[in-house]
Design an enzyme around this catalytic site. Sequence first.
Site, PDB file in Angstrom:
ATOM      1  N   SER A   1       1.232  -0.839   0.286  1.00 32.80           N
ATOM      2  CA  SER A   1      -0.022  -0.160   0.233  1.00 32.80           C
ATOM      3  C   SER A   1       0.857   1.856  -0.120  1.00 32.80           C
ATOM      4  O   SER A   1       2.243   1.115   0.412  1.00 32.80           O
ATOM      5  CB  SER A   1      -0.384  -0.072   1.564  1.00 32.80           C
ATOM      6  OG  SER A   1      -0.214   0.349   2.366  1.00 32.80           O
ATOM      7  N   GLY A   2      -0.042   2.332  -0.592  1.00 31.10           N
ATOM      8  CA  GLY A   2       0.959   3.306  -0.205  1.00 31.10           C
ATOM      9  C   GLY A   2       2.050   3.830  -1.176  1.00 31.10           C
ATOM     10  O   GLY A   2       1.986   3.484  -2.099  1.00 31.10           O
TER      11      GLY A   2
ATOM     12  N   ASP B   1       5.197  -7.298   1.826  1.00 34.86           N
ATOM     13  CA  ASP B   1       4.321  -6.567   2.998  1.00 34.86           C
ATOM     14  C   ASP B   1       3.639  -7.943   4.490  1.00 34.86           C
ATOM     15  O   ASP B   1       3.823  -9.301   3.720  1.00 34.86           O
ATOM     16  CB  ASP B   1       3.397  -6.485   2.476  1.00 34.86           C
ATOM     17  CG  ASP B   1       2.738  -5.202   2.961  1.00 34.86           C
ATOM     18  OD1 ASP B   1       3.097  -3.723   2.692  1.00 34.86           O
ATOM     19  OD2 ASP B   1       2.041  -5.038   3.556  1.00 34.86           O
TER      20      ASP B   1
ATOM     21  N   TYR C   1       7.567   6.738  16.409  1.00 35.63           N
ATOM     22  CA  TYR C   1       8.137   7.910  15.009  1.00 35.63           C
ATOM     23  C   TYR C   1       8.581   8.396  15.036  1.00 35.63           C
ATOM     24  O   TYR C   1       9.650   7.827  13.840  1.00 35.63           O
ATOM     25  CB  TYR C   1       6.702   8.385  14.514  1.00 35.63           C
ATOM     26  CG  TYR C   1       6.498   8.543  12.695  1.00 35.63           C
ATOM     27  CD1 TYR C   1       6.620   6.884  12.279  1.00 35.63           C
ATOM     28  CD2 TYR C   1       6.660   9.268  12.698  1.00 35.63           C
ATOM     29  CE1 TYR C   1       6.309   6.569  10.851  1.00 35.63           C
ATOM     30  CE2 TYR C   1       7.059   9.085  10.658  1.00 35.63           C
ATOM     31  CZ  TYR C   1       6.398   8.073  10.661  1.00 35.63           C
ATOM     32  OH  TYR C   1       6.528   8.345   9.083  1.00 35.63           O
TER      33      TYR C   1
ATOM     34  N   THR D   1      -1.102   8.425   1.985  1.00 33.64           N
ATOM     35  CA  THR D   1      -1.390   7.082   2.131  1.00 33.64           C
ATOM     36  C   THR D   1      -2.659   6.934   3.217  1.00 33.64           C
ATOM     37  O   THR D   1      -3.183   7.251   3.714  1.00 33.64           O
ATOM     38  CB  THR D   1      -0.118   6.559   2.719  1.00 33.64           C
ATOM     39  OG1 THR D   1       0.170   7.052   3.690  1.00 33.64           O
ATOM     40  CG2 THR D   1       0.663   7.055   1.379  1.00 33.64           C
TER      41      THR D   1
END
Length: 246
Positions: free
Chosen positions: A17-18, A38, A153, A188
């Site tokens: 994804s993204g 993934d 993060y 995303t």
Amino acid sequence: MAGRLEGKVAVVTGAGSGIGTGIAEEFVKEGARVVAVDISGQQEEIAKRLGSDCYAVHADVSRGADVRSMLDAAVSHFGKLDVLCNNAGIDGAVAHTGEYPEEEFDRVFGVNGRGVFLGMRYAIPKLLENGGGTIVNTASMAAMVAFPGMPAYCAAKGAVAMLTKTAAAEYASRNIRVNAICPGPIRTQITDSLPPELIEGVVRATPLGRYGTPTEVGRLAVFLASDESSFITGDTILIDGGYTTL
């Protein structure tokens, strides 16, 4: 006319994804054969859509055994490894540092920080066997500016920036280049999962006034993986719509 990555074999993590999908799509478009990695299962659909030049692998990048297996798959399926894109990442909980859960910090750092280390740890010997290659890590503008409520993060992405510089210095003389992409607000699943007031505030503060796209990041990854960037290594390149200029 040959593509900019013609003949190269690449592993792209977080390809389901993204940004990872955007990188995989642009790599195949430019002639690369891609191992799409993934944990979600979505990589199977991406590989099916991109055709025989894309091979899907399930892996958890925070686990060394999985990382070794995904890299072995590139060699067994396509014959070699030229490019690694350490892109897999998660956002994690939103909470200030004094309230952040230990287990959540470990989970986020395990994917976003440790996952990049493991990718390089086990890809570099294969790249050396092949005479060299390129590594493109996905960091973030959060490696350069703080985002309150996202300590894990930000810490992990800062680690990615320094892992990139360290490996680049270690292996430049052996024909391996290592760079990091630092995206800003890219539309995303991760940005869609964040509190709307947080991400919308970032977009409003971005001079270009919009989200970026995974395709735009993918095109930057193509440049860094290709011979066009042959004199660039150890760099952290922003693609943030000008956010960090303010």
